[in-house]
Design an enzyme around this catalytic site. Sequence first.
Site, PDB file in Angstrom:
ATOM      1  CB  VAL A   9      -0.965  -0.006   1.202  1.00 32.65           C
ATOM      2  CG1 VAL A   9      -1.739   1.311   1.277  1.00 32.65           C
ATOM      3  CG2 VAL A   9      -1.930  -1.179   1.106  1.00 32.65           C
ATOM      4  CB  CYS A  10       3.711   2.270   2.136  1.00 26.98           C
ATOM      5  SG  CYS A  10       2.873   2.223   3.740  1.00 26.98           S
ATOM      6  CB  THR A  11       4.930   0.413  -2.920  1.00 28.81           C
ATOM      7  OG1 THR A  11       5.808  -0.283  -2.022  1.00 28.81           O
ATOM      8  CG2 THR A  11       5.612   0.559  -4.273  1.00 28.81           C
ATOM      9  CD  GLU A  30      -0.397   5.249   1.525  1.00 26.21           C
ATOM     10  OE1 GLU A  30      -1.531   5.153   1.988  1.00 26.21           O
ATOM     11  OE2 GLU A  30       0.639   5.236   2.223  1.00 26.21           O
ATOM     12  CG  LEU A  31       6.538   6.767  -0.264  1.00 25.21           C
ATOM     13  CD1 LEU A  31       5.704   5.943   0.702  1.00 25.21           C
ATOM     14  CD2 LEU A  31       8.020   6.487  -0.044  1.00 25.21           C
TER      15      LEU A  31
END
Length: 221
Positions: free
Chosen positions: A44-46, A48-49
């Site tokens: 998920v964070c990948t 987002e960034l």
Amino acid sequence: MSLRINDTAPDFTAQTTQGLIHFHEWLGESWGILFSHPKDFTPVCTTELGYIAGMSKDFAQRDCKVMGLSVDSVEDHQLWQQDIEAIQRHKVTYPIIADDDLQIAKCYNMLPADEPGGSQGRLAINNATVRSVFIIAPDKTIKMMLTYPMTTGRNFDEILRVLDAIQLTTEYQVVTPVNWKAGEDVIILPTVSDNEARELFPAGFKTLTSYIRTTPQPTHH
């Protein structure tokens, strides 16, 4: 002690993907967004960034600097950035903090102050609360705090909308109604008299009730 809206954002010195940064000094007179991640190489964070990297011009237009945080090392961050660019097609140009001793996550109340150890051996689930976004004003006060669950990708279009609203309401004596977007009508503060409103808002206003008066969004001329 818990952080609240209008508290001073804790200052810190940290190693990042762009070298050693002193947070308040780095912010200078700009607005800032600090957003955190529980672990490198998480799905998920990948996304987002990469998405926020693609919004770099949007934030620059609003004089807003962006800084990420993840509880891993600079070396891991740099490897992760390669994945992000390959998957999301956007190069990460903002700094990412290496919070491998968990100190910044703790001072921003994302982890308990007595949480033992550092990032070594920790899994994303151990850092589930490190999924926060802070909007910080040029005077270094916190203007928004938002925390998401690990399973839900953050809506950075919404965060940009909130930034627009905060910047507008910091400058003018207005508030923004539900689902407001930049360019739409705003509400004049109830503390502003009608006579004052006529001077402050030359485009005029509509009186809907004794406490709701709408006016076109004020802009610089």
